[in-house]
Design a protein around this motif. Structure first.
Motif, PDB file in Angstrom:
ATOM      1  N   MET A   1      -1.283  71.998  30.000  1.00 22.62           N
ATOM      2  CA  MET A   1      -0.234  71.245  29.219  1.00 22.62           C
ATOM      3  C   MET A   1      -1.127  70.313  28.384  1.00 22.62           C
ATOM      4  SD  MET A   1       3.000  69.395  30.455  1.00 22.62           S
ATOM      5  CE  MET A   1       2.890  67.662  31.309  1.00 22.62           C
ATOM      6  N   ILE A   2      -0.719  70.203  27.063  1.00 18.87           N
ATOM      7  CA  ILE A   2      -1.704  69.358  26.177  1.00 18.87           C
ATOM      8  C   ILE A   2      -0.885  68.332  25.862  1.00 18.87           C
ATOM      9  CG2 ILE A   2      -2.443  69.184  23.837  1.00 18.87           C
ATOM     10  CD1 ILE A   2      -3.358  72.151  23.825  1.00 18.87           C
ATOM     11  N   ILE A   3      -1.305  67.005  25.960  1.00 23.32           N
ATOM     12  CA  ILE A   3      -0.669  65.954  25.618  1.00 23.32           C
ATOM     13  C   ILE A   3      -1.732  65.213  24.911  1.00 23.32           C
ATOM     14  CG2 ILE A   3       0.488  63.718  26.627  1.00 23.32           C
ATOM     15  CD1 ILE A   3       0.804  65.084  29.309  1.00 23.32           C
ATOM     16  N   VAL A   4      -1.244  64.823  23.545  1.00 24.52           N
ATOM     17  CA  VAL A   4      -2.035  63.994  22.739  1.00 24.52           C
ATOM     18  C   VAL A   4      -1.349  62.537  22.514  1.00 24.52           C
ATOM     19  CG1 VAL A   4      -3.436  63.909  20.424  1.00 24.52           C
ATOM     20  CG2 VAL A   4      -2.903  66.034  21.299  1.00 24.52           C
ATOM     21  N   ALA A   5      -2.210  61.636  23.083  1.00 23.38           N
ATOM     22  CA  ALA A   5      -1.667  60.209  22.990  1.00 23.38           C
ATOM     23  C   ALA A   5      -2.169  59.542  21.419  1.00 23.38           C
ATOM     24  CB  ALA A   5      -2.444  59.463  23.997  1.00 23.38           C
TER      25      ALA A   5
END
Ligand code: DC
Length: 219
Positions: A1-5
């Protein structure tokens, strides 16, 4: 799962870049500032005192918030335009210092990401508190005058006055005790003052690709 903050002060280009990056990566985009703004809007329209922490938190907890790429609806009322208005903009940082509201919205942000299988999430505390294990953490910034000019281009007004308002909001966002705006040691700082949007988006996309290839991101 890609999460970009994507975190940073007002006018740094977070929304523009986060939206464009999400599109490139085929991910959904979440503007967490819009959530704080929607709660502020609801409190103002219901004549709830913004300093009444439990009353405002009650709104945050009970409200049905429908957030989309281009619209935000709170308890059936379309607040898309109103949340960008002067009154909400002036008042939102008081609501953002309310820890009870922050806890509720943070939970909703995590739930949103898990329901959407990841995403590009922008705000002030995303890399530091909401998703400390994000795939990529970006701290976007730009010089104060560039940030003020961008706001004026977007919504009009006087540059000097907007610059003063931005400085005041930055100060409040960075000095509050609960999850202040800050750079984390593992975030990459990108100054967007003199850069084209596509250029920044391409850089971030490359960093995510490198990260995925290496298994771990090193800023
Ligand atoms: O990004 P914005 O200008 O729409 O944010 C509105 C306000 O909400 C701003 O004062 C900062 C605050 N905020 C926050 O405290 N934490 C977030 N994750 C997002 C926004």
């Amino acid at each position: 799962m890609i999460i970009v903050a994507i975190d940073g002060p007002a006018g740094a280009g977070k929304s523009t870049i986060a939206k464009a990056l999400a599109e490139k990566l085929n991910l959904r985009y979440l503007d967490t500032g819009a959530m704080y703004r929607a709660v502020t809007f609801a409190a103002l329209t219901r004549n709830v005192q913004l300093h009444d922490e439990s009353a405002v938190a009650e709104i945050a907890r009970r409200s049905v918030l429908m957030i989309d790429d281009d619209s935000i609806v709170i308890d059936g009322v379309d607040a898309t335009a109103a949340i960008r208005g002067a009154e909400v903009t002036r008042s939102v940082s008081v609501v953002a210092t309310n820890s009870l509201v922050r806890t509720e919205l943070r939970n909703r942000q995590r739930q949103w990401v898990s329901e959407h299988g990841g995403g590009v999430v922008e705000g002030r505390d995303i890399g530091s508190v909401v998703f400390p294990d994000a795939t990529l953490k970006v701290y976007l910034t730009a010089s104060p005058i560039v940030r003020a000019r961008r706001r004026v281009a977007q919504s009009g007004g006087d540059v000097q006055q907007i610059a003063a308002e931005i400085a005041e909001r930055d100060q409040r966002d960075s000095s509050r005790s609960d999850s202040p705006l800050m750079k984390t040691v593992d975030s990459i700082t990108v100054d967007t003052s003199d850069r084209a949007i596509e250029d920044v988006v391409a850089q971030l996309k490359q960093l995510i690709a490198d990260n995925s290839a290496n298994g771990e991101f090193v800023a």
